[in-house]
Design a protein around this motif. Sequence first.
Motif, mmCIF file in Angstrom:
data_model
loop_
_atom_site.group_PDB
_atom_site.id
_atom_site.type_symbol
_atom_site.label_atom_id
_atom_site.label_comp_id
_atom_site.label_asym_id
_atom_site.label_seq_id
_atom_site.Cartn_x
_atom_site.Cartn_y
_atom_site.Cartn_z
ATOM 1 N N ARG A 75 -58.002 101.033 93.912
ATOM 2 C CA ARG A 75 -58.633 100.992 92.468
ATOM 3 C C ARG A 75 -57.397 100.805 91.442
ATOM 4 N N SER A 79 -58.405 97.930 88.766
ATOM 5 C CA SER A 79 -58.405 98.025 87.450
ATOM 6 C C SER A 79 -57.632 97.108 86.626
ATOM 7 N N GLU A 190 -60.828 106.014 86.449
ATOM 8 C CA GLU A 190 -62.276 105.280 86.641
ATOM 9 C C GLU A 190 -63.202 106.625 86.219
ATOM 10 N N THR A 194 -65.709 106.825 83.583
ATOM 11 C CA THR A 194 -67.128 106.734 83.577
ATOM 12 C C THR A 194 -67.925 108.184 82.919
ATOM 13 N N LEU A 224 -65.134 99.364 82.472
ATOM 14 C CA LEU A 224 -64.270 100.568 83.041
ATOM 15 C C LEU A 224 -62.876 99.825 83.041
#
Length: 393
Positions: A75, A79, A190, A194, A224
Motif C-alpha cells: 500500500r 499510494s 490510508e 479514510t 486516498l
Amino acid sequence: MDFDSALASLFQPEGRLDPYPAYDVIRERGPIVQAGNTWFVTSHALVNRLLREPGLRVADAADYDRSWPDWRENRGVASIVLSMLQTNPPDHSRLRRAAAATFTARRVAGLREVIAGQARELIEAMPARADFMSAVAFPLPIGVICALLGIPEQDRAWFRQRTSDLTVVLEPISSEEEMRAADVAGRELEDYFTGLIADRKRAPQDDLTGALVEAGSLTGEELLANLVLLLVAGFETTTNLLGTGLTTLFDHPAQAARLRDDPDLAPAFVEEMLRYDSPVQLTTRYTSTDLDLGDGHRLDEGSWMNMMLGAANRDPERYPEPHRFDPDRPNIQPVSFGGGAHYCLGAPLARLEAQVAFPLLLAMRPGLHLDGVPERRDRLTLRGYATLPVATG
Ligand code: HEM
C-alpha cells in the motif's frame, strides 16, 4: 574516481553522503549516458528539456501492472503510484486540477502570516540545545500542510515515522524490510485518510480535504492516494530544505549575517539553497516512443531515464563555480522542483516556508550554531538530515 565507481557509489551509503563528486565524473561523459538498461541525465539543459518532452512518461498503474502484477498489495507503493505523481495525461490533469486551486501563488501568499506565526512559536519554544529537525524543520511544514488539509493538531506528530517509512518507495533501491515498512505505513495512512474523508462527507469543511471530496472528480482510490501524496510530498521535502539550508548557513557565516541584516534577500538565498543541495535529487521517466535527441543519442521505446536533478543543479555549463554557495547568482532557476506537467504543485508553499523561517530564525536566535555532528538520512532521492544538533548562545 572512474565512471563505474562514481555510478556505483550513488548506490552505497558512503557515496550518498556526498554524491556531488560522483555527479561530476558522470557528467564528464556527456549530458546523457547509458549504464546497463538505464540512462542518466546530468546536464541542466537536458534535464530541463526532457522534463517537458511529450514523448516521456512517468511509470503509471498500467506500467506497474505489466512489470509487477502484485504491486497493489504494497500500500506504500500503491499510494504513490495511484497519485498524480505517477499518472499520465489525460488522467493526470484531472487529478492535478482538483488540488491546484489551493496552491496558486495568490492563495499561498495569503498564508505568509499563518506560517510566520507557527515559525515564531516553534523558534521561541526551541530549547537552548536542541535537535533542529525535531524542534522546527519537522513541525513547521507538517503544521502548515496539516492546517491546509484540515488535520487536527494532536494527530500531527503521528505522521513523521509513517511518512519516512513510506517515502522509501521513491528511492531507486530499497531492501525488503524497508518495503514491508512502506506497506505498513501506507495502510495506516490510508486508514487515517479514510476516516478524514468520511468526516468531511458527514460534515463538509472549507479545507483541502473537503475541496477534494467535493470536487467529485476523483475515484475513492485516487482521492486516498492524492491525500497521502499531498501530506508526504508536502512536508518531508520541506523539512529537508530547512535542515540543509540551515547547515549551509552555518558553513557560510558571512552570508548568514547578510541575510540576518536584510531579510529581503530571503528569496535569492532560498533559490540558491535549493540549487546547492536539492532536497529531491532525482526523478525518473521512460520513453513512450523511440526518441531521437538530435545530438547523436537515440533512445528506444521503453528506455528508463534517471533525471539527476542534484547533478543538473551543479552543472558548470549553467552555473560557474557550481560548488560555491552564492545567493547573488543571476537567474538561479534550479530544477529542484522538476519541470513540465509534474512541476511541483507545492513549490510556492515550500519556498514561502523557507523564506519566512530563515530570517526569523536568524533574528530570534542570533547566536545559533552547530552543536555536534549532524546525521544524514541514508537516502539518495530525498536528501536531508535525520538530526541536526544546534545550540543558542
Ligand atoms: C523544498 C520542498 C519541495 C521540493 C524540493 C519538491 C520537489 C518536487 C519535485 C522534484 C516534483 C516533481 C517530481 C517529478 O517530476 O517526477 C514534485 C512534485 C510534487 N510536489 Fe513537491 N516538492 C517540495 C514541496 C512540496 C510541497 C510543500 C507540496 C504540497 C503541499 C508538494 C506537492 C507536490 C505534488 C502534489 C507533486 C506532484 C505534482 C504532479 O505530479 O503533477 N511538494 N515536488
